[in-house]
Design an enzyme around this catalytic site. Structure first.
Site, PDB file in Angstrom:
ATOM      1  N   GLN A 172      -4.237  -1.092   9.619  1.00  0.00           N
ATOM      2  CA  GLN A 172      -3.912  -2.478   9.101  1.00  0.00           C
ATOM      3  C   GLN A 172      -4.680  -3.523  10.007  1.00  0.00           C
ATOM      4  OE1 GLN A 172      -2.926  -3.221   5.800  1.00  0.00           O
ATOM      5  NE2 GLN A 172      -3.632  -5.380   6.284  1.00  0.00           N
ATOM      6  N   LYS A 204       1.037  -1.161  -0.170  1.00  0.00           N
ATOM      7  CA  LYS A 204       0.158  -0.136   0.001  1.00  0.00           C
ATOM      8  C   LYS A 204       0.765   1.060   0.070  1.00  0.00           C
ATOM      9  CE  LYS A 204      -3.562  -2.257   2.419  1.00  0.00           C
ATOM     10  NZ  LYS A 204      -4.476  -2.494   3.791  1.00  0.00           N
ATOM     11  N   ASP A 218     -10.659   3.922   4.723  1.00  0.00           N
ATOM     12  CA  ASP A 218     -10.845   2.324   4.832  1.00  0.00           C
ATOM     13  C   ASP A 218     -12.486   2.387   4.546  1.00  0.00           C
ATOM     14  OD1 ASP A 218      -9.278   0.297   4.100  1.00  0.00           O
ATOM     15  OD2 ASP A 218      -8.361   0.119   6.177  1.00  0.00           O
TER      16      ASP A 218
END
Ligand code: NAD
Length: 282
Positions: free
Chosen positions: A96, A52, A119
């Site tokens: 994460q 990412k 997200d």
């Protein structure tokens, strides 16, 4: 049969994004920025975070990688999240997953400011999605819709079966398909007679983490298959679909790797840009 090449489509999208960022920099004072929080040293998470961060940099997003020890307490992690929430130089925050067991994942995700929640996992952004309000949409379902759109597939009236009902994939993609006027059946591990829900489906999204859950006898000719699953066999990665046999019946099918995975990352980067654009360019 068309293989839906997420790797290529995401490259095109990332290139477009880079051009937008280059253009924005002519007027904005700084590039978009993304903070990625990684707690612990889970090898798969490390690979995802590195990928990412690398891809963010390649499109011109300034990416900050915050590695925290597995033993961090909830209180300490909250402080880190608040610091990023209050930092005007940070546009997007990504935590994460999974977090270590002693940390309440939902609580941490909800702490991320809704405008920095790239997200789209916070209760606010998910609630907005389900109420048809402007929201940041989770990267995987957003990436799937981008891929479907790239191939010009009209979802209106299609019978779609989604297998998996997680908050990050199954439920939001079910909602996005309904929003496109598809008729959606959502299956899960307690679904009886799965084949009765797949055999007549025009489109199947499968996101369960079970190798060969979908086999050729379970689908009709011309089916569209979106395989979200990521399973590891030694060093090889495969999805939830028996790709080699199912592809002969499918009209469109995503490979694993190279299908939904890269689309997820490009959708995440687009979310970061969306936040930045709202701040600087509107
Ligand atoms: P999850 O464990 O939260 O949810 C799995 C879902 O699958 C559950 O709703 C469960 O009921 C259902 N399920 C499990 N076994 C089943 C079975 N035999 N029959 C029917 N339903 C079954 O997982 P998740 O986070 O939604 O991820 C699902 C898969 O997608 C995993 O393999 C994950 O690694 C992968 N994934 C890929 C991406 C990507 O970018 N490609 C992103 C997120 C998740």
């Amino acid at each position: 049969m068309t293989i839906m090449n997420g790797k290529e489509v995401s490259k095109i999208r990332n290139l477009n994004l880079k051009q937008k960022i280059d253009k924005a920099l002519k007027t904005a004072s700084r590039p978009p920025s993304l903070a990625v929080i990684l707690v612990g040293e889970d090898p798969a998470s490390l690979i995802y975070v590195e990928s990412k961060v690398r891809q963010a940099k390649s499109v011109g997003i300034n990416s900050i990688d915050i590695k925290l020890p597995e033993s961090i307490s909830e209180v300490e992690l909250i402080k880190e999240i608040e610091k990023l929430n209050n930092d005007p130089l940070i546009d997007g925050i990504l935590i994460q997953l999974p977090l270590p067991k002693h940390i309440n994942e939902g609580k941490m995700l909800d702490l991320v400011h809704q405008e920095k929640d790239v997200d789209g996992f916070s209760v606010l952004n998910q609630g907005k999605l389900f109420q048809n309000r402007d929201s940041i949409i989770s990267a995987t379902p957003k990436g799937i819709i981008n891929l479907i759109d790239h191939y010009g597939i009209n979802l209106e009236g299609l019978n779609c079966t989604v297998i998996g009902r997680s908050l990050i994939v199954g439920l939001p993609i079910s909602k996005l398909l309904i929003d496109r006027n598809a008729t959606v059946t959502t299956c899960h591990r307690y679904t009886k007679d799965l084949i009765s829900h797949t055999i007549n489906a025009d489109l199947i999204v499968v996101a369960t983490g079970n190798i060969n859950l979908i086999t050729a006898d379970m689908v009709k000719d011309g089916v569209i298959i979106i395989d979200v699953g990521i399973n590891r066999i030694g060093k090889k990665i495969c999805g939830d679909v028996d790709f080699e046999n199912v592809k002969n019946k499918a009209s469109f099918i995503t490979p694993v790797p190279g299908g939904v995975g890269p689309m997820t990352i490009s959708a995440l980067l687009e979310n970061v840009y969306q936040v930045y654009e709202d701040k600087f360019l509107k």
